[in-house]
Design an enzyme around this catalytic site. Structure first.
Site, PDB file in Angstrom:
ATOM      1  N   CYS A  55      41.623  51.196  47.226  1.00  0.00           N
ATOM      2  CA  CYS A  55      41.409  52.627  47.513  1.00  0.00           C
ATOM      3  C   CYS A  55      40.167  53.148  46.791  1.00  0.00           C
ATOM      4  O   CYS A  55      40.037  54.345  46.558  1.00  0.00           O
ATOM      5  CB  CYS A  55      42.623  53.457  47.116  1.00  0.00           C
ATOM      6  SG  CYS A  55      44.030  53.245  48.215  1.00  0.00           S
ATOM      7  N   ASP A 113      40.036  48.486  37.070  1.00  0.00           N
ATOM      8  CA  ASP A 113      41.366  48.179  37.616  1.00  0.00           C
ATOM      9  C   ASP A 113      42.518  48.448  36.650  1.00  0.00           C
ATOM     10  O   ASP A 113      43.571  48.883  37.072  1.00  0.00           O
ATOM     11  CB  ASP A 113      41.395  46.704  38.053  1.00  0.00           C
ATOM     12  CG  ASP A 113      42.576  46.380  38.967  1.00  0.00           C
ATOM     13  OD1 ASP A 113      42.924  47.228  39.795  1.00  0.00           O
ATOM     14  OD2 ASP A 113      43.144  45.272  38.840  1.00  0.00           O
ATOM     15  N   ASN A 152      40.530  41.520  52.668  1.00  0.00           N
ATOM     16  CA  ASN A 152      40.804  41.483  51.233  1.00  0.00           C
ATOM     17  C   ASN A 152      39.950  40.407  50.552  1.00  0.00           C
ATOM     18  O   ASN A 152      40.324  39.870  49.511  1.00  0.00           O
ATOM     19  CB  ASN A 152      42.295  41.230  50.976  1.00  0.00           C
ATOM     20  CG  ASN A 152      42.678  41.520  49.529  1.00  0.00           C
ATOM     21  OD1 ASN A 152      42.159  42.445  48.908  1.00  0.00           O
ATOM     22  ND2 ASN A 152      43.576  40.705  48.978  1.00  0.00           N
ATOM     23  N   LYS A 191      47.354  41.095  37.014  1.00  0.00           N
ATOM     24  CA  LYS A 191      48.506  41.948  37.324  1.00  0.00           C
ATOM     25  C   LYS A 191      49.776  41.475  36.594  1.00  0.00           C
ATOM     26  O   LYS A 191      50.575  42.282  36.130  1.00  0.00           O
ATOM     27  CB  LYS A 191      48.752  42.008  38.829  1.00  0.00           C
ATOM     28  CG  LYS A 191      47.538  42.468  39.618  1.00  0.00           C
ATOM     29  CD  LYS A 191      47.189  43.893  39.311  1.00  0.00           C
ATOM     30  CE  LYS A 191      45.798  44.256  39.714  1.00  0.00           C
ATOM     31  NZ  LYS A 191      45.594  45.143  40.822  1.00  0.00           N
ATOM     32  N   ARG A 234      36.996  38.923  48.238  1.00  0.00           N
ATOM     33  CA  ARG A 234      36.735  39.421  46.873  1.00  0.00           C
ATOM     34  C   ARG A 234      35.488  38.800  46.262  1.00  0.00           C
ATOM     35  O   ARG A 234      35.063  37.715  46.654  1.00  0.00           O
ATOM     36  CB  ARG A 234      37.933  39.069  45.973  1.00  0.00           C
ATOM     37  CG  ARG A 234      39.259  39.683  46.430  1.00  0.00           C
ATOM     38  CD  ARG A 234      39.482  41.009  45.788  1.00  0.00           C
ATOM     39  NE  ARG A 234      40.597  41.764  46.363  1.00  0.00           N
ATOM     40  CZ  ARG A 234      41.087  42.864  45.790  1.00  0.00           C
ATOM     41  NH1 ARG A 234      40.624  43.296  44.646  1.00  0.00           N
ATOM     42  NH2 ARG A 234      42.064  43.535  46.367  1.00  0.00           N
ATOM     43  N   TYR A 241      45.790  32.852  45.051  1.00  0.00           N
ATOM     44  CA  TYR A 241      45.125  34.148  45.187  1.00  0.00           C
ATOM     45  C   TYR A 241      45.149  34.950  43.877  1.00  0.00           C
ATOM     46  O   TYR A 241      46.178  34.983  43.180  1.00  0.00           O
ATOM     47  CB  TYR A 241      45.789  34.986  46.310  1.00  0.00           C
ATOM     48  CG  TYR A 241      45.248  36.402  46.303  1.00  0.00           C
ATOM     49  CD1 TYR A 241      43.967  36.659  46.784  1.00  0.00           C
ATOM     50  CD2 TYR A 241      45.972  37.452  45.745  1.00  0.00           C
ATOM     51  CE1 TYR A 241      43.434  37.945  46.711  1.00  0.00           C
ATOM     52  CE2 TYR A 241      45.448  38.730  45.677  1.00  0.00           C
ATOM     53  CZ  TYR A 241      44.174  38.972  46.165  1.00  0.00           C
ATOM     54  OH  TYR A 241      43.643  40.226  46.085  1.00  0.00           O
ATOM     55  N   HIS A 268      47.485  50.986  35.965  1.00  0.00           N
ATOM     56  CA  HIS A 268      46.623  50.503  37.047  1.00  0.00           C
ATOM     57  C   HIS A 268      45.501  51.523  37.263  1.00  0.00           C
ATOM     58  O   HIS A 268      45.480  52.232  38.257  1.00  0.00           O
ATOM     59  CB  HIS A 268      47.486  50.347  38.304  1.00  0.00           C
ATOM     60  CG  HIS A 268      46.825  49.594  39.416  1.00  0.00           C
ATOM     61  ND1 HIS A 268      47.209  49.746  40.736  1.00  0.00           N
ATOM     62  CD2 HIS A 268      45.827  48.668  39.415  1.00  0.00           C
ATOM     63  CE1 HIS A 268      46.461  48.954  41.492  1.00  0.00           C
ATOM     64  NE2 HIS A 268      45.624  48.301  40.733  1.00  0.00           N
ATOM     65  N   SER A 311      45.661  49.607  45.094  1.00  0.00           N
ATOM     66  CA  SER A 311      44.673  48.565  45.371  1.00  0.00           C
ATOM     67  C   SER A 311      43.900  48.912  46.638  1.00  0.00           C
ATOM     68  O   SER A 311      44.471  49.400  47.611  1.00  0.00           O
ATOM     69  CB  SER A 311      45.372  47.223  45.583  1.00  0.00           C
ATOM     70  OG  SER A 311      46.117  46.898  44.441  1.00  0.00           O
ATOM     71  N   ARG A 330      48.207  39.518  47.505  1.00  0.00           N
ATOM     72  CA  ARG A 330      49.438  39.497  46.721  1.00  0.00           C
ATOM     73  C   ARG A 330      50.639  39.488  47.648  1.00  0.00           C
ATOM     74  O   ARG A 330      50.580  39.961  48.774  1.00  0.00           O
ATOM     75  CB  ARG A 330      49.507  40.704  45.790  1.00  0.00           C
ATOM     76  CG  ARG A 330      48.663  40.542  44.530  1.00  0.00           C
ATOM     77  CD  ARG A 330      48.774  41.746  43.608  1.00  0.00           C
ATOM     78  NE  ARG A 330      48.140  42.912  44.168  1.00  0.00           N
ATOM     79  CZ  ARG A 330      48.762  43.903  44.777  1.00  0.00           C
ATOM     80  NH1 ARG A 330      50.086  43.914  44.852  1.00  0.00           N
ATOM     81  NH2 ARG A 330      48.098  44.909  45.284  1.00  0.00           N
TER      82      ARG A 330
HETATM   83  O1  SAT Z   1      46.173  41.858  42.948  1.00  0.00           O
HETATM   84  S1  SAT Z   1      44.753  41.664  42.729  1.00  0.00           S
HETATM   85  O2  SAT Z   1      44.486  41.873  41.319  1.00  0.00           O
HETATM   86  O3  SAT Z   1      44.342  40.359  43.136  1.00  0.00           O
HETATM   87  C1  SAT Z   1      43.860  42.834  43.564  1.00  0.00           C
HETATM   88  C2  SAT Z   1      44.545  44.122  43.626  1.00  0.00           C
HETATM   89  O4  SAT Z   1      45.477  44.257  44.413  1.00  0.00           O
HETATM   90  O5  SAT Z   1      44.180  45.052  42.872  1.00  0.00           O
HETATM   91 MN    MN Z   2      44.327  46.637  41.310  1.00  0.00          MN
END
Ligand code: SAT
Ligand code: MN
Length: 595
Positions: free
Chosen positions: A264, A291, A378, A220, A380, A211, A240, A262, A83
């Site tokens: 963690c 999330d 990062n 988000k 995924r 991304y 979140h 994010s 991000r």
């Molecule tokens: O922003 S993302 O949803 O791609 C991943 C995150 O930061 O939780």
């Molecule tokens: Mn997140």
């Protein structure tokens, strides 16, 4: 006509009630000039056609069909891996409504700037129209959106992450309202990349990135930034947070919602496997979401939560048999991996995986340790929640699950103990507002820098944090049966720089204590900053903690907290008169007790 060339609304939907959607799609097509328009139905044939097309053009690379059936690797542009908070804007008429926590632009300037980027950007490309629903399709808590994108990779990911296609379109037709998200990968040029939000219009415009958090607009952009604004107007919360169900040996399940920044460990906690002894006794953890959590008061005064997502977009590195066996089991098939390495026999690989050796890194180069990790930090996986062995059947419940405890947590190397409990709701809101954490690789920028990240929403709150804190406080009203609020820190370090708490499955010991507190079964040690567990009430059987660990994980450092509260006063001061009075009073009350 093949599955990817439909250019009309699927038959069976009434054109008239979808007029607003049609008008908008036509308007976007006129601006972006695509070669073709495809309305996504979310079906299997469509998905197969998209995958085949992406395999042919190199967007996806097939992984080992024996070990990982139906799974794919996507390598993103190397400058497009996270991000971009510095390029993310909230465009409100009044700048103060966005608050000091957001980058702001006026809606007129925002649209102008974005429309210049979007002009003609889809020439030679297909424009996909993705109707989607965030939350179970029949849930009153769910909300719909439509994302227009020129990325097939985004379509494939949205199909996993949301309830996408015909059912969502039918709900939009019924309700008549939806969030409008316009996305183009543009040239993937970091200098021509912006993620803009127009909460007053329930609209999003995102350009120049493919991304996840920048491009899968349901996540988000919609489910947090726009939804937080909707939630404030409509009396609910968009957070979140992961949601899990903790089932005890008596078969009783308590639901916990937990906010962490994010990267963690939200996914790991949501899919936790209890330590051996607990498993034997019959403890289970059920996953609702990893999330995002939408919750609202039910008729009985409790908060009821849904996971608006249908899949997991999890961090791959560190996912192992030890850290998260449920995630590992989930991603054995039908998974899209982004920016991981691969082994000689074409299996996905990342740092922390217990087996295999990488031969190619995330950029497709021959793996060489001198080039850095094989998988991007990062990197995924995208996978349907239904593939998770611990996925709770309650996750599909239209009414959501009742929340017994809310947990806030950050990465704090010092000061903050393993767990403490807020005195009441107002104190809990202060605990959430005061959250601090060291930054991670989930966003572009320096890693490991301490910053305030209230409720883990710093990058995601679509309006002024001062108003957001007031909104949180407003839930404490007559008749409300609010969850208890806790704070945890799995990341406390010793003098040698090593983590003091084993974490992962052993975090269950802390959750167990929380539920004992919720049920009023045990007392606790009162301190000015909150209630700490008595040693005898946290089960530490089978784990070996040094004296240093015990002192730091369960202790209270008055001087350290005094400094923390001074810095918190400064932080609340950034919001001026708009910060809720009750929160300042709470801060001062505790600061006075610390003196
Ligand atoms: O922003 S993302 O949803 O791609 C991943 C995150 O930061 O939780
Ligand atoms: Mn997140």
């Amino acid at each position: 006509m093949n599955a990817l060339s439909k250019d009309v609304i699927p038959s069976g939907t009434k054109r008239s009630s979808l007029a607003a959607l049609n008008d908008w799609v036509a308007e976007v097509a006129a601006l972006t000039q695509p070669d073709a328009i495809h309305w996504c139905d979310g079906g299997d044939a469509e998905y197969a056609a998209l995958i085949a097309q992406m395999q042919a053009d190199g967007t996806l690379i097939k992984l080992n069909e024996q070990t990982h059936p139906n799974s794919w690797l996507h390598r993103s542009h190397p400058d497009d891996v996270a991000r971009v908070e510095h390029l993310t804007f909230v465009c409100t008429t009044d700048k103060e409504d966005a608050g000091p926590n957001n980058h702001w632009m006026s809606p007129a300037d925002g649209h102008k700037q974005m429309d210049e980027l979007f002009a003609g950007c889809m020439r030679g490309r297909t424009m996909y129209v993705i109707p989607y629903c965030m939350g179970p399709i029949d849930s009153p808590l769910a909300r719909c959106g439509v994302e227009i994108t020129d990325s097939a990779y985004v379509v494939a990911n949205m199909r996993i992450m949301t309830r996408m296609g015909a059912a969502a379109l039918a709900r939009i037709e019924r309700e008549g309202s939806f969030v409008k998200g316009l996305h183009s990968i543009g040239e993937l040029d970091p200098n021509r990349r912006y993620i803009m939000h127009f909460p007053e219009e329930l609209a999003i415009k995102s350009y120049g990135s493919g991304y996840g958090g920048n491009a899968l607009l349901g996540k988000k952009c919609h489910a947090l930034r726009i939804a937080s604004h909707q939630a404030r107007n409509e009396g609910w919360l968009a957070e979140h947070m992961l949601i899990l169900g903790l089932e005890n040996p008596q078969g009783e399940t308590h639901y916990i919602a937990a906010a962490f920044p994010s990267a963690c460990g939200k996914t790991n906690l949501a899919m936790l496997i209890p330590p051996e002894g607990y498993r034997r006794d019959g403890w289970k953890v059920w996953t609702i979401g990893d999330d995002i959590c939408w919750m609202r008061p039910g008729a009985d005064g409790r908060l009821y939560a849904i996971n608006p997502e249908a899949g997991f977009f999890g961090v791959a590195p560190g996912t192992s048999e030890k850290s998260n066996p449920n995630a590992l089991a989930s991603i054995q098939h039908d998974t899209i991996f982004t920016n991981v390495g691969v082994t000689a026999d074409n299996q996905p690989w990342w740092e922390g995986l217990d087996h295999g050796t990488p031969v190619k890194d995330w950029q497709g180069r021959d793996y060489a340790p001198g080039n850095g990790p094989a998988a991007h930090p990062n990197s995924r996986f995208t996978v349907s929640a239904k593939q998770c062995p611990s996925y709770s059947p309650k996750a599909e419940d239209a009414q959501g699950v009742p929340i017994s405890a809310i947990v806030f947590g950050g990465r704090r190397a010092s000061l903050v103990p393993l767990v403490f409990e807020a005195r009441d709701w107002t104190h809990g809101v202060l605990v959430g507002a005061a959250m601090g954490s060291e930054t991670t690789a989930a966003a572009t920028g320096a890693v490991g820098v301490m910053r305030r990240d209230p409720m883990a929403m710093k990058p995601f709150c679509g309006y002024n944090f001062a108003d957001y804190f007031s909104h949180w406080l407003s839930f404490d009203k007559p008749g409300a049966k609010l969850p208890k609020i806790f704070h945890v820190n799995w990341f406390r370090k010793g003098d040698d720089g090593k983590f003091l708490w084993p974490g992962f499955g052993d975090n269950l010991r802390v959750l167990e204590w929380m539920i004992k507190r919720v049920k009023g079964e045990v007392d606790a040690i009162d301190t000015p900053v909150g209630a700490l567990p008595k040693a005898e009430h946290i089960n530490l059987d089978g784990i070996d903690l040094s004296d240093e660990a015990r002192t730091k994980l369960f202790g209270f450092d008055r001087n350290g907290w005094r400094a923390e509260f001074a810095s918190l006063e400064e932080f609340l001061g950034e919001f001026g008169d708009r910060a809720p009075h009750a929160l300042k009073v709470e801060q001062q009350r505790i600061a006075a007790q610390l003196d």
